[in-house]
Design a protein around this motif. Structure first.
Motif, PDB file in Angstrom:
ATOM      1  N   ASP A   7       0.794  -1.240   0.000  1.00  4.55           N
ATOM      2  CA  ASP A   7       0.000   0.000   0.000  1.00  4.55           C
ATOM      3  C   ASP A   7       0.824   1.288   0.000  1.00  4.55           C
ATOM      4  OD1 ASP A   7      -2.223  -1.567   0.103  1.00  4.55           O
ATOM      5  OD2 ASP A   7      -2.595  -1.292   2.238  1.00  4.55           O
ATOM      6  N   MET A  10      -6.016  -2.414  -5.052  1.00  6.26           N
ATOM      7  CA  MET A  10      -5.996  -2.411  -3.592  1.00  6.26           C
ATOM      8  C   MET A  10      -5.664  -1.026  -3.035  1.00  6.26           C
ATOM      9  SD  MET A  10      -4.506  -6.026  -2.244  1.00  6.26           S
ATOM     10  CE  MET A  10      -5.636  -7.401  -2.055  1.00  6.26           C
ATOM     11  N   LYS A  17      -7.103   0.348   0.882  1.00  6.66           N
ATOM     12  CA  LYS A  17      -8.288   0.662   1.703  1.00  6.66           C
ATOM     13  C   LYS A  17      -8.270   2.117   2.145  1.00  6.66           C
ATOM     14  CE  LYS A  17      -8.279  -2.274   5.096  1.00  6.66           C
ATOM     15  NZ  LYS A  17      -7.434  -3.425   4.861  1.00  6.66           N
ATOM     16  N   HIS A  50      -6.111  -9.929  -5.118  1.00 11.78           N
ATOM     17  CA  HIS A  50      -4.871 -10.384  -4.484  1.00 11.78           C
ATOM     18  C   HIS A  50      -3.732 -10.712  -5.440  1.00 11.78           C
ATOM     19  CE1 HIS A  50      -7.554 -10.464  -1.075  1.00 11.78           C
ATOM     20  NE2 HIS A  50      -6.485 -10.466  -0.311  1.00 11.78           N
ATOM     21  N   ARG A  90      -0.672  -8.799  -4.761  1.00 11.48           N
ATOM     22  CA  ARG A  90       0.236  -9.051  -3.639  1.00 11.48           C
ATOM     23  C   ARG A  90       1.292 -10.111  -3.948  1.00 11.48           C
ATOM     24  NH1 ARG A  90      -3.382  -8.478   1.265  1.00 11.48           N
ATOM     25  NH2 ARG A  90      -2.877 -10.604   1.795  1.00 11.48           N
TER      26      ARG A  90
END
Ligand code: F6P
Length: 330
Positions: free
Chosen positions: A135, A177, A179, A260, A263
Motif C-alpha cells: 500500500d 488495492m 483501503k 490479491h 500481492r
C-alpha cells in the motif's frame, strides 16, 4: 534498554499483516547481517501467532539462500487476533524470554507496528519495524517494500485490459488495492493513461466523473479506463459502475477487480534492493540501541522514525500527480 554489540545475542524476525513481494529478500538481509555480527537469528512463523504458539525456525545463512527472488514470505504471515489480547501478548513475551530473544524485527504495515508499539510499552522488549506492504501508506519512508512490484503488476494487468477495452470500444472500471491509501491507484493510473483515478484521499464527485465520461464519449475515444482504489469513498468499482450504467445505459461497460494478484509475484529489482538495505539497516539500528521505531529510506537516506508517527496515515499523496493525470486524460 540500550544494547552494545556484545549484549545483543539473539534476535527474532516476523513477517506480519498482508504479505508483500520483497519480504523474503528482507528476511535474508536481516539474517545475514546479524550472523555477520555474531547474532543468532530465529524466524517466528505466521506473524505474531508464531510468538504466541512458540512456532519458530532457526535461521542460518544457508536457510535464506535462494529466496531473494521469491514472492510471499517463507515465514508465512497472519493478521493475529490473539495478539490483540493481553493474554496473547503475555504468552508471546513468555516464549520470547524462554528462547532468550533479546529483540524482535517485525516486517509489516501499520497493524503490525501498532501491535509492536503496545508490546514494547508492556514488556520493554526492543522491536524495530520494517515497512513491508504493497500500500505504501507508511509515513517515514518514500517507498514500502512490495509497493514497486505491486505497481508493476497493476500496470501490466491494466495494459492487458486496455488491449481488450480498445478492441471492443469498452469502458472498464478497474479496482485496485488500497483501503486507506490511493498510492497504487494514482501511480498506476498515470502509468497506464487512465481516463480517471478515484482514491480514498479525495472526495469522489460522481457528477464530475459522469460529465467527463460524456465528453470522452463525444470525442469517440476507443476505450476508457477508470482506476478506483478499493477504499474510494463512493464505494468501490461496482458502485461506480452502477452510477455510470444508470446515467448511460448504452455504454458497453465492464468491471475488473484485480484483487490479491497484486500481492504476489517475484519482487522487482527495486524492491529487492530496498528490502536488502532496510533489512541490514534494521539490525544496525538495533545494535545502535534503537527501538520502537520503523526504519525507512527517505531521499536515498536511511532513517528511523517512531512507530507512532509512521502509522498515523499522514503520508501525503502527491496532489500534482493527480492534477497531471487529469490534464493528460483529455
Ligand atoms: O495491506 C495490504 C492489503 O493488500 C490492502 O491493500 C488490502 O486492503 C488488504 O491488504 C487486504 O487484506 P486481506 O488479504 O487480509 O484481505
Amino acid at each position: 534498554m540500550k544494547f552494545t554489540m556484545m549484549q545483543l545475542k539473539k534476535i527474532g524476525i516476523i513477517t506480519s499483516g498482508g504479505d508483500a513481494p520483497g519480504m523474503n529478500a528482507c528476511v535474508r538481509a536481516i539474517t545475514r547481517t546479524a550472523i555477520n555480527q555474531n547474532i543468532e537469528v530465529v524466524g517466528f512463523k505466521k506473524g505474531y501467532n508464531g510468538l504466541i504458539d512458540n512456532d519458530f525456525i532457526e535461521l542460518k545463512s544457508k536457510s535464506v539462500a535462494n529466496i531473494i527472488q521469491l514472492g510471499g514470505t517463507i515465514l508465512k504471515t497472519a493478521r493475529s487476533e490473539r495478539f490483540l489480547t493481553k493474554e496473547g501478548r503475555e504468552q508471546a513475551y513468555l516464549n520470547l524470554q524462554k528462547n532468550k530473544i533479546d529483540a524482535l524485527i517485525a516486517i509489516g504495515g501499520d497493524g503490525t507496528f501498532t501491535g509492536a508499539s503496545i508490546f514494547i510499552k508492556e514488556f520493554n522488549l526492543p522491536i524495530i519495524g520494517i515497512p513491508g506492504t504493497i500500500d505504501n501508506d507508511l509515513f517515514g519512508t518514500d517507498n514500502t517494500i512490495g509497493y514497486d512490484t505491486a505497481l508493476n503488476t497493476v500496470v501490466s494487468a491494466v495494459d492487458k485490459i486496455r488491449d481488450t477495452a480498445s478492441s471492443h470500444g469498452r469502458l472498464f472500471i478497474v479496482e485496485v488495492m488500497g483501503k486507506d491509501a490511493g498510492f497504487i491507484a494514482l501511480r498506476s493510473g498515470i502509468a497506464t493513461g487512465a481516463e480517471a483515478i478515484l482514491i480514498p484521499e479525495t472526495k469522489t464527485y460522481i457528477n464530475a466523473l459522469l460529465s467527463k465520461l460524456e465528453k470522452d464519449g463525444n470525442k469517440r475515444k476507443s476505450s476508457s479506463i477508470i482506476l478506483v482504489a478499493e477504499g474510494d469513498d463512493f464505494g468501490g468499482a461496482y458502485k461506480v459502475a452502477e452510477a455510470v450504467k444508470e446515467k448511460f445505459p448504452m455504454y458497453d461497460l465492464r468491471v475488473s477487480v484485480l484483487g490479491h494478484l497484486q500481492r504476489g509475484g517475484s519482487p522487482s529489482a527495486k524492491d529487492r534492493v530496498l528490502a536488502s538495505q532496510l533489512g541490514a539497516w534494521s539490525v544496525n539500528s538495533l545494535i545502535d540501541g534503537k527501538q520502537d521505531v520503523m526504519v525507512g529510506l527517505v531521499n536515498k537516506k536511511l532513517v528511523t522514525i517512531p512507530f507512532e508517527k509512521a502509522i498515523k496515515h499522514n503520508k501525503k499523496f502527491n496532489e500534482d500527480l493527480l492534477e497531471l493525470a487529469e490534464i493528460l486524460a483529455i
